[in-house]
Design a protein around this motif. Structure first.
Motif, mmCIF file in Angstrom:
data_model
loop_
_atom_site.group_PDB
_atom_site.id
_atom_site.type_symbol
_atom_site.label_atom_id
_atom_site.label_comp_id
_atom_site.label_asym_id
_atom_site.label_seq_id
_atom_site.Cartn_x
_atom_site.Cartn_y
_atom_site.Cartn_z
ATOM 1 N N VAL A 171 -14.787 -18.169 -14.009
ATOM 2 C CA VAL A 171 -14.049 -17.342 -13.050
ATOM 3 C C VAL A 171 -14.692 -15.971 -12.907
ATOM 4 N N ALA A 172 -15.505 -15.576 -13.884
ATOM 5 C CA ALA A 172 -16.228 -14.309 -13.778
ATOM 6 C C ALA A 172 -17.268 -14.347 -12.668
ATOM 7 N N GLY A 173 -17.534 -15.527 -12.123
ATOM 8 C CA GLY A 173 -18.411 -15.649 -10.973
ATOM 9 C C GLY A 173 -17.699 -15.441 -9.653
ATOM 10 N N LEU A 174 -16.383 -15.276 -9.707
ATOM 11 C CA LEU A 174 -15.584 -14.999 -8.510
ATOM 12 C C LEU A 174 -14.831 -13.682 -8.615
ATOM 13 N N PHE A 175 -14.489 -13.292 -9.846
ATOM 14 C CA PHE A 175 -13.766 -12.054 -10.093
ATOM 15 C C PHE A 175 -14.588 -11.225 -11.072
ATOM 16 N N ALA A 176 -15.140 -10.118 -10.610
ATOM 17 C CA ALA A 176 -15.935 -9.267 -11.499
ATOM 18 C C ALA A 176 -15.037 -8.672 -12.571
ATOM 19 N N ALA A 177 -15.305 -9.044 -13.813
ATOM 20 C CA ALA A 177 -14.430 -8.646 -14.909
ATOM 21 C C ALA A 177 -14.827 -7.280 -15.462
ATOM 22 N N PRO A 178 -13.848 -6.453 -15.839
ATOM 23 C CA PRO A 178 -14.175 -5.194 -16.508
ATOM 24 C C PRO A 178 -14.753 -5.465 -17.894
ATOM 25 N N VAL A 179 -15.546 -4.541 -18.379
ATOM 26 C CA VAL A 179 -16.265 -4.605 -19.662
ATOM 27 C C VAL A 179 -16.973 -5.942 -19.868
ATOM 28 N N ALA A 180 -17.492 -6.501 -18.788
ATOM 29 C CA ALA A 180 -18.321 -7.712 -18.866
ATOM 30 C C ALA A 180 -19.282 -7.721 -17.685
ATOM 31 N N GLY A 181 -19.866 -6.549 -17.411
ATOM 32 C CA GLY A 181 -20.675 -6.386 -16.209
ATOM 33 C C GLY A 181 -21.870 -7.305 -16.131
ATOM 34 N N GLY A 182 -22.643 -7.374 -17.211
ATOM 35 C CA GLY A 182 -23.831 -8.225 -17.195
ATOM 36 C C GLY A 182 -23.487 -9.693 -17.029
ATOM 37 N N TYR A 183 -22.443 -10.131 -17.709
ATOM 38 C CA TYR A 183 -21.981 -11.520 -17.611
ATOM 39 C C TYR A 183 -21.524 -11.821 -16.191
ATOM 40 N N SER A 184 -20.747 -10.915 -15.604
ATOM 41 C CA SER A 184 -20.254 -11.128 -14.246
ATOM 42 C C SER A 184 -21.408 -11.204 -13.247
ATOM 43 N N VAL A 185 -22.392 -10.331 -13.390
ATOM 44 C CA VAL A 185 -23.552 -10.367 -12.494
ATOM 45 C C VAL A 185 -24.220 -11.736 -12.556
#
Length: 277
Positions: free
Chosen positions: A142-156
């Motif tokens: 879901v981090a590929g649809l919702f940019a998560a706080p304190v997980a910037g690199g993972y979300s990118v």
């Protein structure tokens, strides 16, 4: 793709978590397996749990295009075909986006994005040439649809993996291919992704964990502890293959979250990160 029994499936990141569950779920459907992971002992443990179907293993670093090409060569050479490809391998690191080092992004993108791209390049052309039904499942998050706080690199890395999945699906449709694609977007799942550092290459390690990274680790630890069983993720993935669904959530709350995010973006507002339910 309704009939899975007797077909061939490839699963990367099969040493544990969602990858292991996918392997066991596809084996239960009667599929022959090629399992890959960077951790030899974890990979062997997964293989020992599979019953009733032929299972091959290959230690593979999906960030290495040569290794993934070798995985494809061996799979097609020894098993003759691939009908389901699960680009599942993934790693996690938390922390604010401005505290991440170049090595952090290189590691996250190498596995979470390039692992998908290498899998597509090595397997999909040959799957197309088979001219049979087939399916590619990319484990996005879901981090590929919702940019998560304190997980910037993972979300990118996961946003890019989602874009790769959608582009692949569109390209296959335009080409008239019989292959279909699923972007699998799990929320909290009881996996070991919070211990990804154990498989981080030495040349991409950094000096130490930052304060914000430690805080993020505590958040992800709690999320995973409360998460669903990986077997449930495998169940919905198999269902998506049969129903030819592109976007798949594991928690119903995220569907409403996607609607809320779209409305927020259209209004020019910053979307909130949805709470899974």
């Amino acid at each position: 793709m309704r009939e899975l029994s007797g077909k061939v499936a490839v699963v990367t990141g099969a040493g544990g978590g969602i990858g292991r569950a996918l392997a066991l779920g596809l084996a239960a459907e009667g599929m022959t397996l090629m399992l890959a992971d960077v951790d030899p002992s974890a990979l062997a443990e997964t293989a020992s749990l599979v019953e009733g179907v032929k299972t091959l293993t290959e230690v593979t670093d999906v960030s290495d295009p040569v290794a993934v090409e070798h995985l494809a060569d061996r799979t097609f050479g020894e098993l003759g075909a691939v009908h389901v490809l699960c680009n599942n391998a993934g790693v996690f690191q938390g922390g604010r986006i401005w505290t991440r080092e170049p090595e952090d992004f290189a590691w996250l993108l190498g596995v979470n994005l390039w692992g998908v791209l290498h899998g597509i390049r090595a397997f999909v052309p040959r799957m197309i040439d088979q001219d049979t039904e087939g399916h590619i499942v990319n484990t996005v998050s879901v981090a590929g649809l919702f940019a998560a706080p304190v997980a910037g690199g993972y979300s990118v890395s996961k946003y890019a993996a989602f874009a790769a999945s959608q582009s692949l699906a569109q390209d296959l449709a335009m080409a008239g291919s019989r292959l279909r694609v699923t972007a699998l977007c799990p929320g909290g799942v009881r996996t070991g992704i919070n211990r990804s550092e154990r498989v981080r290459p030495e040349n991409l390690r950094t000096a130490g964990r930052t304060e914000d990274e430690t805080a993020s680790r505590e958040i992800i630890d709690g999320l995973l502890e409360r998460g669903i069983d990986p077997a449930e993720v495998a169940r919905v993935a198999v269902e998506a293959i049969r129903e030819e669904r592109f976007l798949v959530f594991t928690h119903p709350g995220y569907a409403e979250g996607l609607r809320e995010q779209t409305e927020a973006l259209l209004s020019g507002a910053l979307p909130r990160f949805p709470v899974h339910e």
